[in-house]
Design an enzyme around this catalytic site. Structure first.
Site, PDB file in Angstrom:
ATOM      1  N   GLU C 285      71.500 -96.035  34.295  1.00 49.64           N
ATOM      2  CA  GLU C 285      70.531 -96.554  33.811  1.00 49.64           C
ATOM      3  C   GLU C 285      70.223 -96.149  32.269  1.00 49.64           C
ATOM      4  O   GLU C 285      69.815 -96.942  31.456  1.00 49.64           O
ATOM      5  CB  GLU C 285      69.306 -95.639  34.546  1.00 49.64           C
ATOM      6  N   PRO C 336      60.545 -99.407  34.785  1.00 51.43           N
ATOM      7  CA  PRO C 336      61.374 -98.728  35.891  1.00 51.43           C
ATOM      8  C   PRO C 336      62.054 -99.770  36.751  1.00 51.43           C
ATOM      9  O   PRO C 336      62.003-101.033  36.624  1.00 51.43           O
ATOM     10  CB  PRO C 336      60.128 -98.632  36.821  1.00 51.43           C
ATOM     11  N   ARG C 337      63.025 -99.168  37.470  1.00 53.34           N
ATOM     12  CA  ARG C 337      64.078 -99.523  38.284  1.00 53.34           C
ATOM     13  C   ARG C 337      63.603-100.773  39.071  1.00 53.34           C
ATOM     14  O   ARG C 337      64.209-102.043  38.920  1.00 53.34           O
ATOM     15  CB  ARG C 337      64.526 -98.781  39.153  1.00 53.34           C
ATOM     16  N   ASP C 338      62.628-100.622  39.858  1.00 58.08           N
ATOM     17  CA  ASP C 338      62.117-101.655  40.845  1.00 58.08           C
ATOM     18  C   ASP C 338      61.462-102.989  39.913  1.00 58.08           C
ATOM     19  O   ASP C 338      61.899-104.193  40.388  1.00 58.08           O
ATOM     20  CB  ASP C 338      60.972-101.254  41.781  1.00 58.08           C
TER      21      ASP C 338
END
Lengths: 289, 252, 669
Positions: C285, C336-338
């Site tokens: 990330e 964020p990831r989502d």
């Protein structure tokens, strides 16, 4: 625990290989220094003096026994390791590409070591054993032209200025009274010169290792083979040292980014220079007869 | 853009039914292997072909397939984890091979790594070495001193980490002509010897781990350096030297 | 089934302390009489087995790998969070607790998460004492870095291999106990069923993967720490062997399965290269700090790129669509990831994907801007105020190499493309599963004596997990929670005595296992296990993946049922039962995935809201953002097994009560 570990464990075996190996490197350096005298023409006196020193000096004696033990231990330990290592991989690879990750010499230490060992044995038979045990080991003589055109051979004593005419020395323990008049001197214990009648030691004579060495490599029939064999053995020694020298330091735990490159450099220089200088000697002797 | 293409290859793979079977090399031909595939995906493809022909697939160890779990092994064309250095088999890709290549695939060979089946070997000897001393004897209560109470010089911490990066795959043993495990053991001994937390029991640790290593039947190190070159994580020979030092210290 | 979370009363920050003080204990001389089985040896399992063994219990630990050190915890890259506040930036236990609840989109239990934050500091102390070589600064102190979604530096790390170092730490503690004889390790063993006697977990049936022998192991308590179920998608960043079987077997024996639809899809993975792909590789990330994500603005450019006629570097700046920067100007590439994952999917679905594979799924992660910016900065720092373009790029690449060198190397190894010269290609991939076996505050499932820890349970991450929290949870469960709660349970078992494996329940469970093995081996179908697994994965990815809708989910439930029927009819499993048989192992695992997949779709279907990793297309705002429905869906869905037909599973709800923090919407604009 600690004591037996120092003998039995795999790491302890490495220490012993390293310590004996490094000691033998010291020996090589010393031996080479002496042998290099053979490169000086007509250097019999100096060389034989050196040979005498090496065979009689008590300190050197201790060292030489250490050397014998080291050679034996290094060889036995080496064979043991090789045997155990072979057992560690009972089934080998169908295809292997070891040159991709290691040097020839590092993989063939046992083979190279065996060649060196065979060489050491023959070398000792040819020189060391003759020097020590051969009844027919010649003594050093020197031709001196007392008067122009009149050369006479003298035995050389270990003290300065000791010269004894060869024809005045009775060789062997018995006197041949039937043919000749009694001689002035007699030889006892191969090298001790006694006054024949007074039975008093007057001098120690030199064994002529120089002569033997030259004769060995200049032998009409085999000299060339001996020379070639010697040179090949030095190649084996060179490869053995190429890996062995720096490997010993690694085994003893001496590896650091700072010093290891220096050790490796010295090791490689040693592996090239020492065997090369050793090899030059028989070549020089053989080809300058 | 991607330069992937398909190649045809010949495989020579060690097949061995179980530990007691004698085993031998079996030849396979595999067509249309994408050069973008990993080496293990190539084996997946072979297995799919075998299964579709109702033949028994080749057993091989693998798990994370991203070069960190240490489960994959394989001796490929004479080298542990194949021709690429610093690479596990799972990260090796078929683009390193050419159309028509013949590829030998053998299990990691060592007395201490007996073959279980085909290319699968038993590396639990590594676990037993670890169990003999590869730890710090501290309780897991969490009732220890604060993590920052003992400063650790950055250089030591970094070196300990580099030793600890070992994935325990056994390539060092497989590639060593002596089947020696000293790079593995040296790395573990070094990690702890470099950290203040591990120094306390450094002497017993190195003795116990070396004793276990010898008992498992690994060979002796002769410093060829092959392990360092083939180690997918680049573990340095310095770790073996450090272990030698530690052992000497402990034995004297 | 009644769900009792057993959350203790009292103020939030006192709950765990008070609770611990009142738990029952087992005297040291009684502990060796009690057997505990631990399934799985990742962070949670290894730390639990080591701790319980050290306490004196008789522990048996099981893993399917050849060594406990191989568990997939080892692959975690980034780090582990702990509220140590070493960096003096205002961190605290409360902040870590709050960030985790918020990151989970308000779908986690307050009490569990607070406990996690409380013990986080101990984890670091413990690991350091064990000789885990965390990164340090020049003063010899531990170094920290920042991670997504938080404003403090609380992440401890060991280069890009934090999971490896932590697992090896736990493995060393476990190894110590094995060496001392307090833990017996069963490598290459797979748990195939739970044995229940009188309603309590009393043992397991395991298969020795080498000999094929079916073994009975009895115990007074069973701990399941077998990881997540991401492999239901076939392609994921999980290890090849990762599976749901241990968790699924206990589910079938009565343990509720919670929130199965919460799956984390990680935005930066290397895209699929072809049909033979077996697994996906994560690119950390952290790369999103320096890389800009884009696709071409024009469809014809995307097509030309896929056809190999255009290179990304030939696309002019104005023809690039930096869609994250466009949609989320405040957070840009660092959403964020989502959110990042869904945005990538949206572009690719529209036909702008750039990867030349079957699905055209892939976007660019471009470092060229960063190379130029940093190159210029470095040049100026070196006193060169008029650097040439070439100097700038050389310096910039060097800067990138120092920071991300190992990741760039890994990328090049896998793709054969040089990311310094051409942008990386990335696409989201399944990474972590927040859902899992339902557990109470004691980490005990609805089966007494059966505890579940780590990723295998559902407890701490709600609907979305924050970076660097999984490692924290695994070790917290194993080192600092289970030793207390398992003892509390076992305190009532000291009179039980050795549990015999001759009980009829063992015989029955063993027979069932053997029957299913024989069924597969005698099936004599025509298709491999992978064939069905891939088909299942395809359905899951397309219909129960990043974006879900009612129709797709309903189709998925039906399609998975079909695949399952075909699987049982037509799967071919070669080999025998009494040998190492990887195909048989896969078949047994895929059989469970085929049931779980349906349950995931059912769970996603009933959750008529979007939250965290669960995105229902029907529930989004005008700008395509998630719409949570706190009024109707602030609960944990816990499914009860109701027989072979998964669609008959019964939903139970555990209400989530937020007493200590205020629920708010997540906004990244």
């Amino acid at each position: 625990m600690a004591k037996s570990a120092l003998l039995k464990s795999s790491i302890a075996k490495k220490y012993w290989m390293a310590l004996t190996g490094l000691f033998l490197c010291l020996f090589l350096a010393g031996h080479l220094a002496g042998n290099l005298q053979l490169l000086v023409p007509n250097n019999a006196l100096n060389f034989n003096q050196y040979a005498l020193f090496m065979t009689t000096n008590p300190a050197v004696k201790v060292l030489s026994y250490l050397t014998y033990i080291s050679i034996l231990f290094h060889a036995i330990d080496g064979f043991l390791l090789t045997y155990q290592n072979a057992k560690a991989r009972p089934i080998g690879y169908a295809k292997s590409n070891p040159s991709a990750n290691s040097s020839f010499s590092s993989r063939n230490m046992a083979l190279l070591g065996t060649i060196v060992l065979v060489f050491i044995v023959t070398h000792m038979v040819n020189f060391w054993a003759k020097m020590h045990f051969d009844k027919n080991m010649p003594l050093m003589t020197q031709s001196i032209e007392g008067q122009p055109g009149m050369k006479q051979d003298f035995y050389v004593g270990t003290q300065a200025g000791q010269y004894y005419p060869v024809e005045q020395v009775e060789i062997g323990t018995h006197t041949d009274e039937h043919n000749h008049a009694p001689k002035q001197f007699k030889l006892v214990k191969k090298t001790e010169l006694y006054h024949a009648q007074a039975n008093v030691k007057v001098a120690d004579l030199y064994k002529d290792l120089y002569k033997i060495t030259l004769a060995f490599f200049r032998d009409a029939k085999y000299g060339l083979y001996f020379t070639i064999g010697y040179v090949l053995a030095m190649f084996a020694l060179g490869f053995h040292l190429w890996h062995g020298f720096q490997s010993a330091f690694q085994s003893l735990g001496l590896n650091s980014p700072k010093y290891t490159p220096i050790i490796k450099f010295i090791g490689k220089a040693f592996a090239v220079i020492v065997p090369l200088l050793f090899a030059i000697i028989p070549l020089y002797i053989h080809f300058t007869k | 853009m991607s330069t992937a293409k398909n190649i045809n290859i010949n495989l020579k793979i060690w097949r061995q039914k179980n530990a007691n079977d004698k085993g031998g090399i079996v030849d396979y031909k595999l067509d249309n292997v994408s050069t973008a595939s990993s080496f293990l995906e190539m084996l997946d493809q072979l297995n799919e072909q075998l299964i579709n022909n109702k033949q028994e697939p080749v057993a091989f160890d693998h798990d994370c397939r991203e070069g960190i779990c240490g489960m994959c092994s394989l001796y490929i064309n004479g080298r542990a984890h194949g021709p690429e250095t610093g690479t596990t088999t799972c990260q090796l890709h078929m683009r390193k091979f050419k159309d028509g290549d013949t590829i030998y695939i053998e299990p990691f060979r060592s007395k201490a790594f007996p073959v279980v089946k085909d290319l699968v070997v038993d590396r639990s000897s590594f676990d037993r070495i670890q169990q003999a001393g590869g730890f710090v004897s501290v309780n897991t209560s969490g009732n220890t001193i604060d993590a920052n109470a003992t400063p650790v010089p950055k250089d030591d911490a970094d070196k300990a980490f580099m030793a600890a990066a070992c994935i325990g795959c056994g390539a060092c043993v497989a590639t060593c002509k002596n089947g020696s495990a000293m790079l593995f053991v040296g790395a573990k001994v070094s990690q702890y010897a470099l950290l203040p937390q591990g120094k306390v029991e450094a002497a017993q640790r190195v003795q116990n781990m070396v004793r276990q290593m010898d008992e498992e039947g690994f060979g002796n190190c002769t410093n060829t350096g092959a392990c360092e070159i083939e180690c997918p994580k680049g573990i340095s020979l310095e770790n073996i030297a450090r272990m030698n030092r530690e052992f000497l210290k402990a034995s004297l | 089934m009644k769900l009792d979370s057993k959350i203790p009363e009292g103020p939030l920050n006192q709950k765990w302390t008070d609770y611990k003080d009142h738990l029952k204990l087992v005297a040291p001389n009684n502990r060796p009489k009690l057997d505990i089985i631990v399934v799985g040896t990742g962070l949670a399992g290894a730390s639990a087995a080591a701790s319980l063994g050290e306490m004196g219990y008789n522990v048996k630990a099981f893993c399917f790998q050849d060594s406990p050190r191989r568990a997939h915890s080892i692959a975690a890259q980034g780090g582990i969070n702990a509220a140590k506040n070493y960096q003096n930036d205002g961190d605290s236990i409360y902040r870590l607790f709050y960030d985790t609840i918020k990151g989970g989109d308000y779908r986690a239990r307050e009490a569990n998460v607070h406990r996690l934050a409380e013990v986080s500091g101990n984890i670091i102390d413990q690991c350091v004492a064990q000789g885990v070589p965390f990164a340090r600064d020049y003063g010899g102190m531990l170094d920290n870095r920042s991670f997504g979604g938080v404003q403090v530096q609380r992440t401890f790390y060991a280069a890009g291999q934090t999971g490896q170092q932590l697992l090896l730490g736990a493995y060393s503690a476990l190894s110590r106990q094995i060496g001392l004889g307090r833990v017996k390790m069963y490598n290459r063993h797979e748990m195939l069923d739970l044995v229940k006697i009188d309603g309590k977990a009393r043992g397991i049936i395991a298969r020795n993967l080498i000999t094929g022998e079916i073994e009975r192991h009895s115990a007074h308590a069973v701990v399941i720490a077998s990881g997540g179920y991401g492999n239901v998608y076939f392609l994921s960043t999980n290890a090849m062997g990762s599976n749901v079987s241990a968790g699924w077997k206990i589910h079938k024996k009565g343990a509720a399965f919670a929130n199965p639809c919460y799956v984390q899809i990680h935005p930066t993975c290397i895209p699929v290269h072809g049909t033979n792909q077996s697994k996906l590789t994560l690119m950390s990330e952290s790369l999103r700090n320096s890389g800009r994500i884009w696709v071409p603005k024009k469809k014809e450019d995307a097509e030309a790129i896929r056809a190999g006629k255009l290179k990304p570097t030939q696309i002019a700046e104005e023809d690039r669509d930096y869609y994250l920067e466009r949609r989320y100007p405040a957070f840009g590439n660092l959403v964020p990831r989502d959110v990042a994952s869904r945005a990538a999917k949206e572009r690719c679905d529209e036909g702008f994907g750039i990867e030349a594979n079957d699905t055209n799924e892939g976007v660019y992660l471009d470092f060229s801007s960063e190379i130029k910016n940093k190159g210029k900065e470095v040049a100026y720092a070196q006193g060169n105020h008029n650097p040439s373009e070439e100097e700038i790029i050389t310096l910039g690449k060097k800067w990138i190499e120092e920071k991300y060198g190992n990741l760039f190397e890994m990328y090049e190894k896998i793709t054969d493309e040089n990311p310094y010269e051409t942008p990386m290609k990335i696409y989201p991939a399944v990474h972590y599963t927040m859902g899992g076996v339902w557990v109470d505050y004691n980490l005990q499932s609805t089966i007494p004596g059966c505890f579940v820890a780590g990723e295998a349970n559902f407890s701490d991450h709600g609907a979305n997990r924050l970076g660097a929290s999984a490692l924290m949870q695994g070790l917290a469960d194993g080192y600092f929670v289970l030793p207390y709660t398992v003892s509390n349970y076992l305190a009532d078992e000291i009179r039980t005595g050795k549990i015999s494996t001759d009980a009829p329940e063992f015989a029955e469970a063993e027979k069932n296992v053997k029957d299913s093995i024989n069924m597969f081996l005698n099936n004599n179908g025509t298709k491999s296990v992978d064939y069905f697994h891939k088909r299942l994965g395809h359905v899951m990815w397309n219909k129960v993946g990043m974006a879900r809708n009612e129709q797709g989910l309903k189709e998925a439930i039906a399609e998975i049922g079909q695949i399952r029927d075909e699987f049982y009819k037509d799967v071919y499993v070669p080999g025998n039962a009494d040998e190492l048989n990887p195909e048989l192992e896969k078949a047994l695992r895929v059989a469970d995935f085929l049931e779980l997949g349906q349950l995931m779709a059912m769970d996603a279907l009933q959750r008529n809201e979007s939250c965290g990793g669960h995105f229902r297309e029907e529930y989004q705002d005008a700008e395509g953002e998630t719409l949570r429905d706190d009024e109707n869906f602030s609960f944990v869905s816990a499914w009860e097994y109701k027989g072979q037909d998964t669609t008959k599973a019964e939903l139970h709800k555990e209400e989530l009560k937020y007493e200590f923090i205020k629920i708010a919407a997540r906004n990244y604009k």
